[in-house]
Scaffold this active site. Structure first.
Site, short mmCIF file in Angstrom:
data_model
loop_
_atom_site.label_atom_id
_atom_site.label_comp_id
_atom_site.label_asym_id
_atom_site.label_seq_id
_atom_site.Cartn_x
_atom_site.Cartn_y
_atom_site.Cartn_z
CG ASN A 60 -1.89 -1.15 1.24
OD1 ASN A 60 -2.35 -1.59 0.19
ND2 ASN A 60 -2.23 -1.64 2.41
CG HIS A 112 4.29 -2.13 5.61
ND1 HIS A 112 4.27 -0.75 5.77
CD2 HIS A 112 3.00 -2.51 5.47
CE1 HIS A 112 3.01 -0.33 5.76
NE2 HIS A 112 2.22 -1.38 5.56
P1 DGP Z 1 -0.77 -0.25 5.69
O1 DGP Z 1 -2.23 0.17 5.59
O2 DGP Z 1 -0.28 -0.91 4.43
O3 DGP Z 1 0.12 0.87 6.16
O4 DGP Z 1 -0.76 -1.41 6.77
C1 DGP Z 1 -0.33 -1.26 8.09
C2 DGP Z 1 -0.60 -2.55 8.79
O5 DGP Z 1 0.10 -2.57 10.00
C3 DGP Z 1 -2.06 -2.81 9.13
O6 DGP Z 1 -2.51 -3.98 8.43
C4 DGP Z 1 -2.09 -3.04 10.63
C5 DGP Z 1 -0.63 -3.27 10.96
N1 DGP Z 1 -0.22 -2.75 12.26
C6 DGP Z 1 -0.36 -1.47 12.69
N2 DGP Z 1 0.15 -1.34 13.92
C7 DGP Z 1 0.64 -2.56 14.26
C8 DGP Z 1 1.29 -3.05 15.42
O7 DGP Z 1 1.54 -2.34 16.40
N3 DGP Z 1 1.64 -4.36 15.42
C9 DGP Z 1 1.38 -5.19 14.34
N4 DGP Z 1 1.77 -6.46 14.46
N5 DGP Z 1 0.77 -4.75 13.23
C10 DGP Z 1 0.40 -3.46 13.19
#
Ligand code: DGP
Length: 113
Positions: A86, A99
């Site tokens: 994304n 990511h």
């Molecule tokens: P995006 O929308 O592509 O920026 O996705 C960010 C992703 O990161 C979303 O699917 C939720 C995940 N995410 C956000 N905060 C945390 C966290 O603190 N721990 C983990 N494991 N995932 C997280």
């Protein structure tokens, strides 16, 4: 500017780790959108795919190879999976640290939402 992923990389907040090496880490998404939903994150703080440069060529190649290996290790390689990056607002990006989402374990649909 650092994001929550930098805190995970520095072990300041916990995450369900799947893989790590000198260049990247992988951990399970906190809000999974599929039975397997892993985030593969370079240690280098690149805000989004929109900011990569030719200097990042080897790192980006490394991430794709690791995505393929992680999918195999998770048992979703043969059945199939999706790798998503994304990018910026209309790409639906929430965390501004580059990511790859590795999603699998169910049938994906097209077009994405
Ligand atoms: P995006 O929308 O592509 O920026 O996705 C960010 C992703 O990161 C979303 O699917 C939720 C995940 N995410 C956000 N905060 C945390 C966290 O603190 N721990 C983990 N494991 N995932 C997280």
């Amino acid at each position: 500017m650092s994001s929550i992923f930098t805190k995970i990389i520095k072990r300041e907040i916990p995450a369900a780790m799947v893989y790590e090496d000198d260049e990247c880490i992988a951990f399970r998404d906190i809000d999974p959108k599929a039975p397997v939903h892993i985030l593969l994150v370079p240690r280098k703080e690149i805000p989004s795919l929109a900011q990569v440069t030719a200097e990042d060529k080897a790192l980006l190649g490394h991430l794709m190879v690791k995505a393929s290996e992680i999918a195999k290790a998770e048992g979703i390689s043969e059945s199939g999976y999706r790798v998503v990056v994304n990018t910026n607002k209309e790409g639906g990006q929430e965390v501004y640290h580059l990511h790859l989402h590795i999603l699998g374990g169910r049938q994906m649909t097209w077009p994405p939402g």
